[in-house]
Design a protein around this motif. Structure first.
Motif, PDB file in Angstrom:
ATOM      1  N   GLY A  58       0.792  -1.226   0.000  1.00  0.00           N
ATOM      2  CA  GLY A  58       0.000   0.000   0.000  1.00  0.00           C
ATOM      3  C   GLY A  58       0.815   1.260   0.000  1.00  0.00           C
ATOM      4  N   ALA A  59       2.143   1.151   0.067  1.00  0.00           N
ATOM      5  CA  ALA A  59       2.998   2.336   0.093  1.00  0.00           C
ATOM      6  C   ALA A  59       3.882   2.415  -1.147  1.00  0.00           C
ATOM      7  CB  ALA A  59       3.867   2.337   1.348  1.00  0.00           C
ATOM      8  N   THR A  60       4.363   1.275  -1.613  1.00  0.00           N
ATOM      9  CA  THR A  60       5.245   1.260  -2.772  1.00  0.00           C
ATOM     10  C   THR A  60       4.528   1.796  -4.011  1.00  0.00           C
ATOM     11  OG1 THR A  60       6.338  -0.683  -1.851  1.00  0.00           O
ATOM     12  CG2 THR A  60       6.761  -0.172  -4.165  1.00  0.00           C
ATOM     13  N   SER A  61       3.301   1.362  -4.207  1.00  0.00           N
ATOM     14  CA  SER A  61       2.480   1.831  -5.330  1.00  0.00           C
ATOM     15  C   SER A  61       1.031   1.905  -4.859  1.00  0.00           C
ATOM     16  CB  SER A  61       2.609   0.881  -6.522  1.00  0.00           C
ATOM     17  OG  SER A  61       1.829   1.339  -7.619  1.00  0.00           O
ATOM     18  N   PRO A  62       0.676   2.962  -4.108  1.00  0.00           N
ATOM     19  CA  PRO A  62      -0.654   3.019  -3.478  1.00  0.00           C
ATOM     20  C   PRO A  62      -1.806   2.990  -4.468  1.00  0.00           C
ATOM     21  CG  PRO A  62       0.475   5.142  -3.317  1.00  0.00           C
ATOM     22  CD  PRO A  62       1.497   4.159  -3.783  1.00  0.00           C
ATOM     23  N   LEU A  63      -1.615   3.590  -5.635  1.00  0.00           N
ATOM     24  CA  LEU A  63      -2.705   3.580  -6.617  1.00  0.00           C
ATOM     25  C   LEU A  63      -2.941   2.169  -7.139  1.00  0.00           C
ATOM     26  CD1 LEU A  63      -4.728   5.429  -7.946  1.00  0.00           C
ATOM     27  CD2 LEU A  63      -3.105   5.787  -9.811  1.00  0.00           C
ATOM     28  N   ARG A  64      -1.865   1.431  -7.377  1.00  0.00           N
ATOM     29  CA  ARG A  64      -2.002   0.034  -7.809  1.00  0.00           C
ATOM     30  C   ARG A  64      -2.695  -0.782  -6.726  1.00  0.00           C
ATOM     31  NH1 ARG A  64       0.303  -4.411 -10.752  1.00  0.00           N
ATOM     32  NH2 ARG A  64       0.917  -6.109  -9.364  1.00  0.00           N
ATOM     33  N   THR A  65      -2.318  -0.565  -5.466  1.00  0.00           N
ATOM     34  CA  THR A  65      -2.952  -1.297  -4.370  1.00  0.00           C
ATOM     35  C   THR A  65      -4.434  -0.964  -4.284  1.00  0.00           C
ATOM     36  OG1 THR A  65      -0.864  -1.301  -3.132  1.00  0.00           O
ATOM     37  CG2 THR A  65      -2.880  -1.777  -1.900  1.00  0.00           C
ATOM     38  N   ALA A  66      -4.766   0.313  -4.409  1.00  0.00           N
ATOM     39  CA  ALA A  66      -6.172   0.721  -4.345  1.00  0.00           C
ATOM     40  C   ALA A  66      -6.979   0.078  -5.463  1.00  0.00           C
ATOM     41  CB  ALA A  66      -6.277   2.251  -4.421  1.00  0.00           C
ATOM     42  N   ARG A  67      -6.423   0.099  -6.676  1.00  0.00           N
ATOM     43  CA  ARG A  67      -7.132  -0.509  -7.802  1.00  0.00           C
ATOM     44  C   ARG A  67      -7.287  -2.015  -7.602  1.00  0.00           C
ATOM     45  NH1 ARG A  67      -7.000   2.601 -12.682  1.00  0.00           N
ATOM     46  NH2 ARG A  67      -7.582   4.714 -12.050  1.00  0.00           N
ATOM     47  N   ALA A  68      -6.227  -2.652  -7.086  1.00  0.00           N
ATOM     48  CA  ALA A  68      -6.296  -4.096  -6.851  1.00  0.00           C
ATOM     49  C   ALA A  68      -7.377  -4.423  -5.827  1.00  0.00           C
ATOM     50  CB  ALA A  68      -4.938  -4.618  -6.377  1.00  0.00           C
ATOM     51  N   LEU A  69      -7.446  -3.643  -4.750  1.00  0.00           N
ATOM     52  CA  LEU A  69      -8.481  -3.862  -3.739  1.00  0.00           C
ATOM     53  C   LEU A  69      -9.875  -3.713  -4.337  1.00  0.00           C
ATOM     54  CD1 LEU A  69      -6.762  -1.990  -0.784  1.00  0.00           C
ATOM     55  CD2 LEU A  69      -7.463  -4.392  -0.736  1.00  0.00           C
ATOM     56  N   MET A  70     -10.059  -2.701  -5.190  1.00  0.00           N
ATOM     57  CA  MET A  70     -11.361  -2.521  -5.829  1.00  0.00           C
ATOM     58  C   MET A  70     -11.705  -3.708  -6.715  1.00  0.00           C
ATOM     59  SD  MET A  70     -11.226   1.484  -6.959  1.00  0.00           S
ATOM     60  CE  MET A  70     -10.552   2.737  -5.864  1.00  0.00           C
ATOM     61  N   GLN A  71     -10.735  -4.147  -7.523  1.00  0.00           N
ATOM     62  CA  GLN A  71     -10.982  -5.257  -8.443  1.00  0.00           C
ATOM     63  C   GLN A  71     -11.265  -6.553  -7.686  1.00  0.00           C
ATOM     64  OE1 GLN A  71      -7.399  -5.129 -10.804  1.00  0.00           O
ATOM     65  NE2 GLN A  71      -8.285  -3.742 -12.310  1.00  0.00           N
ATOM     66  N   ILE A  72     -10.495  -6.806  -6.648  1.00  0.00           N
ATOM     67  CA  ILE A  72     -10.712  -8.027  -5.872  1.00  0.00           C
ATOM     68  C   ILE A  72     -12.026  -7.941  -5.108  1.00  0.00           C
ATOM     69  CG2 ILE A  72      -9.799  -9.491  -4.030  1.00  0.00           C
ATOM     70  CD1 ILE A  72      -6.991  -8.400  -4.842  1.00  0.00           C
ATOM     71  N   GLY A  73     -12.323  -6.775  -4.541  1.00  0.00           N
ATOM     72  CA  GLY A  73     -13.587  -6.600  -3.825  1.00  0.00           C
ATOM     73  C   GLY A  73     -14.787  -6.815  -4.719  1.00  0.00           C
ATOM     74  N   ALA A  74     -14.684  -6.392  -5.978  1.00  0.00           N
ATOM     75  CA  ALA A  74     -15.785  -6.586  -6.924  1.00  0.00           C
ATOM     76  C   ALA A  74     -15.977  -8.056  -7.264  1.00  0.00           C
ATOM     77  CB  ALA A  74     -15.516  -5.787  -8.202  1.00  0.00           C
ATOM     78  N   ALA A  75     -14.877  -8.805  -7.275  1.00  0.00           N
ATOM     79  CA  ALA A  75     -14.950 -10.211  -7.682  1.00  0.00           C
ATOM     80  C   ALA A  75     -15.231 -11.146  -6.524  1.00  0.00           C
ATOM     81  CB  ALA A  75     -13.635 -10.610  -8.358  1.00  0.00           C
ATOM     82  N   ASN A  76     -14.608 -10.882  -5.363  1.00  0.00           N
ATOM     83  CA  ASN A  76     -14.687 -11.829  -4.253  1.00  0.00           C
ATOM     84  C   ASN A  76     -14.283 -11.087  -2.977  1.00  0.00           C
ATOM     85  OD1 ASN A  76     -14.126 -13.967  -2.383  1.00  0.00           O
ATOM     86  ND2 ASN A  76     -13.882 -15.381  -4.092  1.00  0.00           N
ATOM     87  N   LEU A  77     -15.267 -10.578  -2.253  1.00  0.00           N
ATOM     88  CA  LEU A  77     -14.990  -9.713  -1.103  1.00  0.00           C
ATOM     89  C   LEU A  77     -14.271 -10.455   0.019  1.00  0.00           C
ATOM     90  CD1 LEU A  77     -15.243  -6.918   0.126  1.00  0.00           C
ATOM     91  CD2 LEU A  77     -17.553  -7.506   0.892  1.00  0.00           C
ATOM     92  N   SER A  78     -14.561 -11.722   0.215  1.00  0.00           N
ATOM     93  CA  SER A  78     -13.889 -12.476   1.276  1.00  0.00           C
ATOM     94  C   SER A  78     -12.394 -12.590   0.999  1.00  0.00           C
ATOM     95  CB  SER A  78     -14.513 -13.866   1.426  1.00  0.00           C
ATOM     96  OG  SER A  78     -15.815 -13.783   1.961  1.00  0.00           O
ATOM     97  N   VAL A  79     -12.039 -12.859  -0.245  1.00  0.00           N
ATOM     98  CA  VAL A  79     -10.626 -12.885  -0.626  1.00  0.00           C
ATOM     99  C   VAL A  79     -10.015 -11.499  -0.424  1.00  0.00           C
ATOM    100  CG1 VAL A  79      -9.005 -13.212  -2.541  1.00  0.00           C
ATOM    101  CG2 VAL A  79     -10.918 -14.788  -2.233  1.00  0.00           C
TER     102      VAL A  79
END
Length: 362
Positions: A58-79
């Motif tokens: 979340g610090a090295t590339s925060p925008l990438r982390t944010a996008r990844a969280l959104m994409q994963i949350g959309a697909a599988n919130l438990s994961v």
């Protein structure tokens, strides 16, 4: 006078897309089987591992982390819940740990381990004395999947962090997790009583855990999952409505689009909060912006659940309904602690002057 608002350009989307379409589809396809226990959630964590996401903090590339969280949350919130805990744990270790502790955590990941952060104490608070741990943690997500947890000890302003191996199945009990949603996370109670520990397991100094902007200032990660899950719910509902030839009705389009526009706004706010976390911004401004993202995406997600219920009607509440399962998970995940206190803290800072009202744009 405050300077004009600052708008930093965002990098092109291909540089920050974290997951392929195939990976996201695989996470979606697995969600129902993971909820029922037919498939271990660890298999979905391996999808993230194959995508190269396990060293994100979340610090090295925060925008990438944010996008990844959104994409994963959309697909599988438990994961997404488990991966957010992993990201948080790695961030804490890199912030406060020694070089040896950081290397140890990275070796755990290289060997297929998963990190987590377990903070909620049970009836007996977790403590450390004379090289022995005592107490328990509840709402511990990822029992049987998380291999090493960053836990809080000696609660209070001098709370101490420790990294502890949590693979002993006899100490974990997921039977108490009787929530209607987020069942695939295998959350529950873990008993640390009598477990041997050493000073080398302690991360940072007492009180480091509460340092800002890394404590409350990190709730933008939760907001990212909420926004992504809301978008995923709307997408799944729209797919179902198209299959029934019911999406073209003006009322359906208006209902879902009004919420989707706000989901997009929430995503933008999450991204600003994420970027601010590594910018030269006052810590309390980062905190208030992260809180705003967290609360705003919660409100939008609740509206998304209601809109989907109205659009699909009774089909949404069928036992096999995909939107029903997603809404259950999202409803449980939205219930984070201390919402009112967070809102008041953000308001006291953001409304304190004509400069702070601009938030991270100032």
């Amino acid at each position: 006078m405050n300077s004009a608002p600052r708008f930093d350009p965002l990098p092109p989307a291909p540089q920050i897309d974290a997951l392929s379409d195939a990976a996201r589809q695989a996470l979606r396809d697995a969600a129902s089987a993971e909820e029922s226990g037919e498939r271990p959630i660890a298999a979905s964590i391996d999808i993230l591992r194959d995508a190269g996401l396990m060293f994100e903090d979340g610090a090295t590339s925060p925008l990438r982390t944010a996008r990844a969280l959104m994409q994963i949350g959309a697909a599988n919130l438990s994961v997404g819940r488990l991966w957010e805990g992993h990201v948080n744990a790695l961030r804490l270790i890199r912030l406060y740990g020694t070089k040896a502790q950081i290397r140890h955590a990275e070796q755990v990941i290289e060997q297929g381990g998963l990190l987590g952060v377990w903070g909620a104490d049970g009836d007996t608070a977790a403590t450390f004395e004379a090289d022995i741990l005592q107490g328990e943690k509840i709402f511990a997500s990822g029992l049987g999947t998380v291999t090493h947890a960053v836990i809080s000890l000696n609660s209070g302003p001098k709370v101490q962090l420790a990294l502890v191996e949590v693979t002993d199945p006899k100490r974990g009990d997921a039977s108490q997790w009787d929530m209607l949603g987020m069942r695939a996370t295998a959350s529950g109670r873990f008993d640390f009583s009598g477990l041997a520990a050493q000073e080398k397991h302690l991360i940072g100094a007492p009180g480091d855990y509460l340092n800002e902007p890394h404590f409350i200032g990190g709730v933008w990660r939760i907001a990212a999952l909420q926004a992504g899950a809301a978008a995923g719910l709307i997408d799944t509902a729209a797919t179902a409505l198209r299959a029934m030839d019911r999406l073209e009705a003006d009322a359906q389009l208006a209902r879902l689009m009004q919420v989707l526009m706000r989901v997009w706004a929430g995503m933008a706010l999450v991204e600003r909060a994420a970027l601010a976390s590594v910018d030269d911004v006052q810590p309390e401004t980062i905190v208030s912006t992260s809180i705003a993202a967290r609360i705003y995406t919660e409100e939008v997600a609740l509206d998304a659940i209601r809109a989907v219920e109205q659009s699909l009607g009774l089909r949404h509440f069928a036992a096999t309904s995909e939107t029903g399962r997603m809404a259950r998970d999202l409803s449980v995940y939205l219930r984070q602690a201390a919402r009112d206190a967070f809102l008041q803290r953000a308001a006291r800072h953001a409304l304190s002057s004509h400069e702070t009202v601009w938030g991270v744009f100032g």
